[in-house]
Enzyme design. Sequence first.
Site, PDB file in Angstrom:
ATOM      1  N   HIS A  48      48.220  34.025  36.491  1.00  0.00           N
ATOM      2  CA  HIS A  48      47.252  33.129  37.114  1.00  0.00           C
ATOM      3  C   HIS A  48      47.872  32.359  38.275  1.00  0.00           C
ATOM      4  O   HIS A  48      47.204  32.105  39.281  1.00  0.00           O
ATOM      5  CB  HIS A  48      46.708  32.154  36.067  1.00  0.00           C
ATOM      6  CG  HIS A  48      45.558  31.332  36.540  1.00  0.00           C
ATOM      7  ND1 HIS A  48      44.274  31.824  36.638  1.00  0.00           N
ATOM      8  CD2 HIS A  48      45.485  30.044  36.958  1.00  0.00           C
ATOM      9  CE1 HIS A  48      43.473  30.883  37.085  1.00  0.00           C
ATOM     10  NE2 HIS A  48      44.181  29.790  37.295  1.00  0.00           N
ATOM     11  N   GLU A  92      37.341  31.434  43.472  1.00  0.00           N
ATOM     12  CA  GLU A  92      38.270  31.425  42.349  1.00  0.00           C
ATOM     13  C   GLU A  92      37.512  31.699  41.062  1.00  0.00           C
ATOM     14  O   GLU A  92      36.294  31.519  40.991  1.00  0.00           O
ATOM     15  CB  GLU A  92      39.020  30.091  42.244  1.00  0.00           C
ATOM     16  CG  GLU A  92      40.202  29.984  43.189  1.00  0.00           C
ATOM     17  CD  GLU A  92      41.223  28.965  42.728  1.00  0.00           C
ATOM     18  OE1 GLU A  92      40.889  28.139  41.858  1.00  0.00           O
ATOM     19  OE2 GLU A  92      42.358  28.986  43.244  1.00  0.00           O
ATOM     20  N   HIS A  94      37.025  31.268  36.745  1.00  0.00           N
ATOM     21  CA  HIS A  94      37.223  30.455  35.542  1.00  0.00           C
ATOM     22  C   HIS A  94      36.671  31.242  34.366  1.00  0.00           C
ATOM     23  O   HIS A  94      35.834  30.770  33.608  1.00  0.00           O
ATOM     24  CB  HIS A  94      36.549  29.093  35.685  1.00  0.00           C
ATOM     25  CG  HIS A  94      37.482  27.951  35.440  1.00  0.00           C
ATOM     26  ND1 HIS A  94      37.145  26.833  34.733  1.00  0.00           N
ATOM     27  CD2 HIS A  94      38.791  27.766  35.791  1.00  0.00           C
ATOM     28  CE1 HIS A  94      38.170  26.001  34.679  1.00  0.00           C
ATOM     29  NE2 HIS A  94      39.182  26.548  35.323  1.00  0.00           N
TER      30      HIS A  94
END
Length: 768
Positions: A48, A92, A94
Site C-alpha cells: 500500500h 485512491e 479504500h
Amino acid sequence: MSSPAYDVIAALKQEGLKPSDWQEICRRLGREPNRAELGMFGVMWSEHCCYRNSRPLLRGFPTEGPRILVGPGENAGVVDLGEGHRLAFKIESHNHPSAVEPFQGAATGVGGILRDIFTMGARPIALLNALRFGPLEDPVNVGLIEGVVAGIAHYGNCVGVPTVGGEVAFDPSYGGNPLVNAMALGLMETEEIVKSGAQGVGNPVVYVGSTTGRDGMGGASFASAELSADSLDDRPAVQVGDPFLEKGLIEACLEAFSGGDVVAAQDMGAAGLTCSCSEMAAKGGLGVELDLDRVPAREEGMTAYEFLLSESQERMLFVVKAGREEALMQRFRRWGLQAAVVGQVLQEPLVRVLHHGEVAAEVPATALADDTPIEQHELLQEPPADLQELWQWQESQLPALDDPASVLLTLLDDPTIASKRWVHRQYDQQVLANTVVSSGAADAAVVRLRPQQGQGSMESVQRGVAATVDCPNRWVALDPERGAQAAVAEAARNLSCVGAEPLAITDNLNFPSPETPKGYWQLAMACRGIAEACRALNTPVTGGNVSLYNETRRDDGTLQPIHPTPVVGMVGLVENIERVVGLGWRQPGDAVLLLGVAPDEQGDDRLGLAGSSYQMLVSGVLAGRPPRVDFELERGVQQLLRQAIDAGLLASAHDSSDGGLAVALAESSIASSLGVELKLNGRPEGLTRTLFAEGGARVAISVKAECRPQWDQLAAESTVPITELGVVNDGSTFRIHCGEKDVQWSLADLKRAHQEGLPRRIGGEAES
C-alpha cells in the site's frame, strides 16, 4: 536506545513482513529493530505504501507532457489548464476498509483523497468514484452498497464538495471484496504548488488537525493483505472520519498556504505519522525529529508504536519557516483545530522519534520511504494456459437470438447497465454551484471553472473541466492488455462526448495477489496496456494508487480473486461549457448517426461479443478475446466529436459500451423521453452482433436538423466511418429495423426496466 525482547515471528506476521525483510531491516540498521521500529517498517514496506510489487511496472508509464506541472511522486498530479487555472487531481482506493466497515471505510476514503488535493494548495471542486460489488441477490452485498454509498454521501455532502460522477458495476468476483475508488479534483489557489519535501534545517515541524487516537491502527498493512471471514476482527484498522473538521482543515490550510510560511506539507493518511515524517524527510534529503509527547492525543497511555501507526483522520504535518510557527498555529486554532510544534528538521537524513524523553525509534528516512524493497517476479512469456483456452471461444457458440425485444429489456435491467439514480440522488451534486453536467446526464461530468482567489480570469467562466472514471473489468479479466487499453480509450471517448479535450489520467490498479504467475502477468499486461494507450492518445499519467491482494478466502480455504480492475480517471478541458451536450436526444427531426465501426461489420476484430454483457446474460460464461482497440480510429472519432460539438452542430453524443449499440441508443431515448426510428443494416444471422456487440470506438450522435449541411461538410473532411441510423421523433416508441427484423419497444417499458433494475434489488424506491 533499548531493544526490548518480543516474539519476532509473531511480530513479523502481525506487520505483514517476511523473514527476509527482517534480515534486511537488521542489515540496514546494523542492529535488531525495537517493536516500534518494526511497526514503522511494516507499514512503510507494505504494498500500500511502497508498491514493492508494482513499482518497476509503473516506471513504464508516460508521465510528461506540455500541460503536466506535477507528475507522480507528490500528493496529487497537477495539470495546466491555461488562463491561470491549474488543476490537481488524483484517485485512491479504500477497498479493504470498506469491506469490513462500509460506511466509515468509504467515508474516510473520500476524506483522504480530499486531503491529497488541498495539501497541494488546491481547493477541492469535485468528487467522483468507481465502485464494484458482488451480485445483489446476496444480502451481504446489498448491505455493502448501502453502507458504501451512504458513507460517500455523508462525507462529501458534509464537507461541501459535490460528487458529480462515477461508475458502479457488479460481478461475482467482487463478492466479499468490494472496490471503493475515490477521485477528487481541485483548483490551485496558491502561486506556488505546495510540495512535501522537508527544507531548512532547524525549521519547526507543526502538527495540525484532529487528535491522535488508536483508530486505524495498522491500516496500511491491513490494506495489503487478503480478506477472509476473520477480517471483521480488523475493524479497529478502519479509521473514523469527521467531515466537518475536514472542512475547517481545508479552509485553514488554504489560508495558511497563501501566506507563504509553510515550507512543506504532507497529509497523514496510510501509516500516519510514520509515513508523513519519513516521506517529508526522504523527499527533502534531510531528517525529521518527532517528539511524541507533544502530539495532541485523544487517549491516555498511548505507546510510541500506537502514536506512529495510528491512522486517525483529518491530520496534517507541516514544515514551517522558523519564527512563524506561533502565528501559523493561532490561525489554525481559530478554525477549531489542534496545532502544536512536534519536532524539527534535521541535517542527518533520518527519522528520530522521542517518547518520554528517550529515543523510541531512529531509522534512516530513505530506508522507510525511498530505498524500499522491490519484489522480483518472473513474467510469463506467454498468456496463461487457461486464458489461451478461453480465447478459443467463438461467437457461433452463443445461442440464436430469438427475442431481441426481451433481451434489450433484460440488459437494461442489469444492475451494471441500469440507471444509478438510486446512488446519485444520495450525493449533493450541485453544492458550490459549479456543476454543469453530472452523473447520468452525459458521458462525463463537467464543472465550471470559476476564478479561485485571484487565479484565472473572468473570461474563464465559459470554460470547464470534465472528468470520468472507466474500466471494462470483464475485458481486463480476459485480456489485461486490451482491457486496460480500452479503459483509457473509453475514458477519452467519454470526455470527447461532452466536447472536452483529454489531458491526463490518474489510475487505480485494483488487482489480486501478484505472487502467483498469472496474477503478476495480469498486472504487468494491464500496465503495458495503459502505457500504450496513454502514449497513443497523448494523456500522460500523473499518479494514482495500487491496491493488490484483492481476494477473499472462502470457507474451504480457496481464494476468490477479483477481476483485475485498472480504473482510469481522466480529466479534460472544455473551452465553452455552453456547447456541452448530454446523452439524450434533444428534438424531433434530428438525425441519428453512428461514428466508428459500422453495425454490419461482421468480421471486424475491433467489435465483438467476448466479455460482453450479452454474453454473460445468455450463457453466463466469460470467454473469448475482447475486441482490439484501434487507436487511429479512436483519435479520429474523438477529434470529429470535439470539432462538431465546438461548432454547435450536435444535439447529443453517447458512446456505445456495456450492452452494445442497442443499449446505447435506448439510453438516449430514455434520457430524453423521445422516440426514434432506426435502420441497422445487417444479415439476419448477424443480428446479435449488430445489436449487442461491444467495442469499435463507437459513438451514437444526433445532429441538429438545421445544422445538417455544416455537419455533412465536416464529415466529408474526416476519414471516420459514419453510418446513418435514423431520425428522432416525438412518439412513444423505440423502433429498430434490422434486415428482415422489425423490433419495437414502448419508451415506458424501456424506462421501467432501466429505472427499476437497481432499486428493486436493493429494496429502495424506483425513479418516478
